[in-house]
Design a protein around this motif. Sequence first.
Motif, mmCIF file in Angstrom:
data_model
loop_
_atom_site.group_PDB
_atom_site.id
_atom_site.type_symbol
_atom_site.label_atom_id
_atom_site.label_comp_id
_atom_site.label_asym_id
_atom_site.label_seq_id
_atom_site.Cartn_x
_atom_site.Cartn_y
_atom_site.Cartn_z
ATOM 1 N N ALA A 112 0.840 -1.199 0.000
ATOM 2 C CA ALA A 112 0.000 0.000 0.000
ATOM 3 C C ALA A 112 0.872 1.244 0.000
ATOM 4 O O ALA A 112 1.898 1.299 0.680
ATOM 5 C CB ALA A 112 -0.913 0.002 1.224
ATOM 6 N N ILE A 113 0.475 2.231 -0.767
ATOM 7 C CA ILE A 113 1.137 3.534 -0.775
ATOM 8 C C ILE A 113 0.508 4.346 0.356
ATOM 9 O O ILE A 113 -0.711 4.495 0.410
ATOM 10 C CB ILE A 113 0.939 4.248 -2.127
ATOM 11 N N ALA A 114 1.339 4.854 1.260
ATOM 12 C CA ALA A 114 0.837 5.602 2.417
ATOM 13 C C ALA A 114 -0.023 6.783 1.976
ATOM 14 O O ALA A 114 0.330 7.504 1.039
ATOM 15 C CB ALA A 114 2.011 6.094 3.263
ATOM 16 N N GLU A 115 -1.164 6.944 2.620
ATOM 17 C CA GLU A 115 -2.085 8.057 2.401
ATOM 18 C C GLU A 115 -2.583 8.159 0.962
ATOM 19 O O GLU A 115 -2.883 9.252 0.479
ATOM 20 C CB GLU A 115 -1.446 9.373 2.852
ATOM 21 N N ALA A 116 -2.677 7.033 0.278
ATOM 22 C CA ALA A 116 -3.120 7.039 -1.122
ATOM 23 C C ALA A 116 -4.634 7.146 -1.255
ATOM 24 O O ALA A 116 -5.139 7.457 -2.321
ATOM 25 C CB ALA A 116 -2.631 5.788 -1.834
ATOM 26 N N GLY A 117 -5.375 6.867 -0.192
ATOM 27 C CA GLY A 117 -6.826 6.910 -0.292
ATOM 28 C C GLY A 117 -7.357 5.607 -0.855
ATOM 29 O O GLY A 117 -6.643 4.611 -0.957
ATOM 30 N N LEU A 151 -2.347 0.811 -9.200
ATOM 31 C CA LEU A 151 -1.710 2.085 -8.856
ATOM 32 C C LEU A 151 -2.754 3.116 -8.447
ATOM 33 O O LEU A 151 -2.556 3.864 -7.492
ATOM 34 C CB LEU A 151 -0.865 2.602 -10.026
ATOM 35 N N ASP A 152 -3.881 3.146 -9.164
ATOM 36 C CA ASP A 152 -4.949 4.072 -8.816
ATOM 37 C C ASP A 152 -5.498 3.765 -7.426
ATOM 38 O O ASP A 152 -5.951 4.668 -6.724
ATOM 39 C CB ASP A 152 -6.077 4.008 -9.857
ATOM 40 N N ALA A 153 -5.473 2.496 -7.036
ATOM 41 C CA ALA A 153 -5.943 2.093 -5.711
ATOM 42 C C ALA A 153 -4.854 2.246 -4.645
ATOM 43 O O ALA A 153 -5.066 1.877 -3.489
ATOM 44 C CB ALA A 153 -6.424 0.643 -5.750
ATOM 45 N N GLY A 154 -3.702 2.780 -5.036
ATOM 46 C CA GLY A 154 -2.624 2.990 -4.074
ATOM 47 C C GLY A 154 -1.859 1.731 -3.739
ATOM 48 O O GLY A 154 -1.399 1.563 -2.614
ATOM 49 N N LEU A 155 -1.730 0.839 -4.723
ATOM 50 C CA LEU A 155 -1.048 -0.436 -4.502
ATOM 51 C C LEU A 155 0.129 -0.585 -5.457
ATOM 52 O O LEU A 155 -0.011 -0.396 -6.666
ATOM 53 C CB LEU A 155 -2.023 -1.598 -4.703
ATOM 54 N N LEU A 156 1.277 -0.962 -4.912
ATOM 55 C CA LEU A 156 2.476 -1.207 -5.710
ATOM 56 C C LEU A 156 2.744 -2.709 -5.786
ATOM 57 O O LEU A 156 2.373 -3.456 -4.882
ATOM 58 C CB LEU A 156 3.692 -0.523 -5.073
ATOM 59 N N GLY A 157 3.397 -3.153 -6.853
ATOM 60 C CA GLY A 157 3.846 -4.540 -6.957
ATOM 61 C C GLY A 157 3.006 -5.426 -7.862
ATOM 62 O O GLY A 157 3.225 -6.631 -7.900
ATOM 63 N N MET A 158 2.065 -4.847 -8.604
ATOM 64 C CA MET A 158 1.207 -5.665 -9.464
ATOM 65 C C MET A 158 2.004 -6.369 -10.553
ATOM 66 O O MET A 158 1.722 -7.535 -10.876
ATOM 67 C CB MET A 158 0.115 -4.793 -10.108
ATOM 68 N N GLU A 159 3.026 -5.713 -11.109
ATOM 69 C CA GLU A 159 3.826 -6.349 -12.166
ATOM 70 C C GLU A 159 4.426 -7.656 -11.659
ATOM 71 O O GLU A 159 4.354 -8.685 -12.331
ATOM 72 C CB GLU A 159 4.963 -5.426 -12.636
ATOM 73 N N LYS A 160 4.981 -7.635 -10.457
ATOM 74 C CA LYS A 160 5.603 -8.820 -9.868
ATOM 75 C C LYS A 160 4.546 -9.873 -9.527
ATOM 76 O O LYS A 160 4.765 -11.071 -9.727
ATOM 77 C CB LYS A 160 6.395 -8.438 -8.619
#
Length: 165
Positions: A112-117, A151-160
């Motif tokens: 999760a990206i901090a404070e991404a909403g 990314l729009d949902a504030g999440l990193l790592g989908m490619e992996k």
Amino acid sequence: MGTSGAARGPGCPAGCAGTIRIGKWLKQQEAQWIRAGHNAVSPIKDDGWRMSFQKLAQVIDAMTAALTVARTVDAFAELADIVPEVVPQPRVLHLVTGRSVTETFDVKGLQAIAEAGSSHGGHVLADPDLDLADPVARNEQVHAWLVQIALDAGLLGMEKLLNPR
């Protein structure tokens, strides 16, 4: 499907021909529940089950494949009274969820990206250079769509997550 209103369907703005729409199922189920005379409490309970992004990729791939197979394209062309070569491929994916993306899909393995909403999906465009009738190109596009939605949902790592190597 061109610019004819009949090819797009009623209520479809000029640019939505070739659009894939997903995600209204929960709202439809709740509306049916309420119309049947039940109270406004949804019959759909949050039991902790989440769809995996890998399964979502398979569903989107299958839907896109069904819309680009020759038999479907020929039927669209016949309905619109045009030649199959001018029937556009799906160029927009509308993935809209009733609950937030993080409550709808299994986000294990994503950061999760901090404070991404929060996000309830997205409207993402296809790469016009990709032929969605080709399984390899379609897979590339589906993965790109899911990366954008994550990314729009504030999440990193989908490619992996989608390509674990």
